[in-house]
Design an enzyme around this catalytic site. Sequence first.
Site, mmCIF file in Angstrom:
data_model
loop_
_atom_site.group_PDB
_atom_site.id
_atom_site.type_symbol
_atom_site.label_atom_id
_atom_site.label_comp_id
_atom_site.label_asym_id
_atom_site.label_seq_id
_atom_site.Cartn_x
_atom_site.Cartn_y
_atom_site.Cartn_z
ATOM 1 N N LYS A 23 -7.650 -7.559 7.802
ATOM 2 C CA LYS A 23 -6.418 -7.617 7.011
ATOM 3 C C LYS A 23 -5.994 -6.219 6.577
ATOM 4 C CE LYS A 23 -8.842 -8.591 2.654
ATOM 5 N NZ LYS A 23 -8.554 -7.317 2.003
ATOM 6 N N LYS A 33 -12.547 -7.796 -1.138
ATOM 7 C CA LYS A 33 -12.277 -6.458 -0.607
ATOM 8 C C LYS A 33 -10.979 -5.896 -1.191
ATOM 9 C CE LYS A 33 -15.839 -6.626 2.167
ATOM 10 N NZ LYS A 33 -16.660 -7.462 1.290
ATOM 11 N N ASP A 34 -10.870 -4.561 -1.126
ATOM 12 C CA ASP A 34 -9.715 -3.854 -1.672
ATOM 13 C C ASP A 34 -8.404 -4.358 -1.077
ATOM 14 O OD1 ASP A 34 -11.446 -2.291 -3.058
ATOM 15 O OD2 ASP A 34 -11.254 -0.533 -1.783
ATOM 16 N N LYS A 35 -7.325 -4.183 -1.846
ATOM 17 C CA LYS A 35 -6.002 -4.478 -1.310
ATOM 18 C C LYS A 35 -5.490 -3.304 -0.479
ATOM 19 C CE LYS A 35 -1.181 -5.384 -2.352
ATOM 20 N NZ LYS A 35 -0.133 -5.656 -3.347
#
Length: 656
Positions: free
Chosen positions: A259, A288-290
């Site tokens: 993503k 997880k991080d954006k």
Amino acid sequence: METVEMNSVSLKRPHSEDDVTNADEIKRQKISEKSETGNDSGQSVETVTGQPDKSLLEDTKNEIIPNEESEEQEDEELEDSDEDGDPESFADMMKHGLTESDVGITKFVSSHKGFSGILKERYSDFVVHEIGKDGRVSHLDDFSVPVDDEDPSEETFTVLSDEDKQRLEELQLLKNKETSVAIEVIEDTKEKRTVIHQAVKSLFPGLETKTEDRDGKKYIIAYHAAGKKALAKVRTATDPRKHSWPKSRGSYCHFVLYKENKDTMDAINVLSKFLRVKPNIFSYMGTKDKRAITVQEIAVLRITAQRLAHLNKCLMNFKLGNFSYKNHPLKLGELQGNHFTVVLRNITGTDDQIEQAMHSLREIGFINYYGMQRFGTTAVPTYQIGRAILQNSWNEVMDLILKPRPGAEKGYLVKCREEWAKTKDPAAALKKLPVKRCVEGQLLRGLLKYGMKNIISAFGIIPRNNRLMYIHSYQSYVWNNMVSKRIEEYGLRAVPGDLTLKGATAVHIEEGDVDNYTIHDVVMPLPGFDVIYPKHKIGEAYKEMLVADNLDINNMRHKIRDYSLSGAYRKIIIRPQNVNWEVVAYDDPRIPLFTTDLDKLEGKPLPVLPTDGKFRALKMEFSLPPSTYATMAIREVLKMDTSIKNQTQLNTTWLR
């Protein structure tokens, strides 16, 4: 080894051309989602902690409540359409934000001279690959679907018209008074009817079908087998729906999710909407991080790989692959860690400075501080709310969450806070708040339901993981401050009275054994009722800090069980694994400096970089265990304040 005080230098530009492009992509994705699903009612959940919390899965269950559908859709549209404004005004507002020193982040372990660089100029400059419990790094490298005779034909995904899908979705979500939907079979053959039956049941879980003759024509009738109860019930492996899963196939489809620029829960909500299922049938090992490209493993209950792979045709910024069937879901925290690939652009350091910084990171490591995202971005830090909860100061909790504050916030939140300050009327404040799913909206709804004299119950309406976030933030705040004091007092060596772990048990390092330990063995406690404290000055410093906050270090149990802190232990220095780096030259800041998994699958070559470009970038790779912050490792390399306040103000000057 010596410790060095931090200085404040620019780390990151807040905006780039890449952001504008990405904003357009997000808008296109929203249009795509709406055309596929017919509505936009999935919830999004913000996660701000670096530590997996099992409550995330429990608290993000999407119950299908027809009268809240439009409210949630409006919420998402408002959230996505709100603009940040120009960089200068944003920097002005961020003057009221937190700096690293506000949350106890004040020390470095390396002796090299710091240099500047730009982190996340493009979100594609920050790539995270999950490391599973078996040590395998997750990669997206295979789009193929496991061959299975039980899978429906490809025609299943195209046989229903958009109008049919719209009507079936409204039936599935009980959004109208219809009890069934009739689909005329145009080309009446047994094969055609079978495909329609399969399509309805696989694309709209909870619906059953039958064939009826009406006026000489054949119709497939879709209906709820047991009304609302069938829809509300969460199916499990031991309680499958009719037309169930083949016994020879594992109940869970595991896949790799690639993503871009979306956090894990947002991604799962989007997948849920496209698949028309509840988000709680998905499981994962960590969030997880954006603002990054991330690759991680996901498991979903009884959704076929074929159906998941079909989403690759209609999702933007997502790709699914590496499908397999297994008999178990994934559990939060089961991962070994994450592997990071990071580009720091426009660096100013000399080759010697960079070599010293990276060698220090590899050989010594960095202070395992909780990063800035643990403490929020407004003038009211989350740790202050956590402290008020632990003090049983519920009026203060309410005030801290709802009161006006300077700084960067969405316009509707500002109006809501102003109304609250003026009237102390939850109904009036709620009317100013179109987005009801934020913490402020949830608390106001709680106050409306339980009254101003029952703030505890009103606060309890907020999802559990969000409530605990405040308390964990306070623990992190104490830990950061105590670790800075520990390093200032004793440096980077183990000393008598320090704590180390023997298995899962913490023990004190004795005078006679101190030479058997290094700073990498030393742990410090997060305050709680089930931990012990160092037997030197820092043990007393813990007590003094909590006394100053009107808390008793010897009584960390709360009358509300959820808010009792057992405590935990955390290593004070982390030494990353698999550290590699390279300095490259480039001219165009929009050109990627390495290939992603998706680039490799699509056969995209790495751009040819000039040998003598206008700019230099540091490409670095390293692996970290769970619950550690990559930004703190990068901070050690650059010796910079990673707070938004510092970055934005200094970078605004750069943008002029």
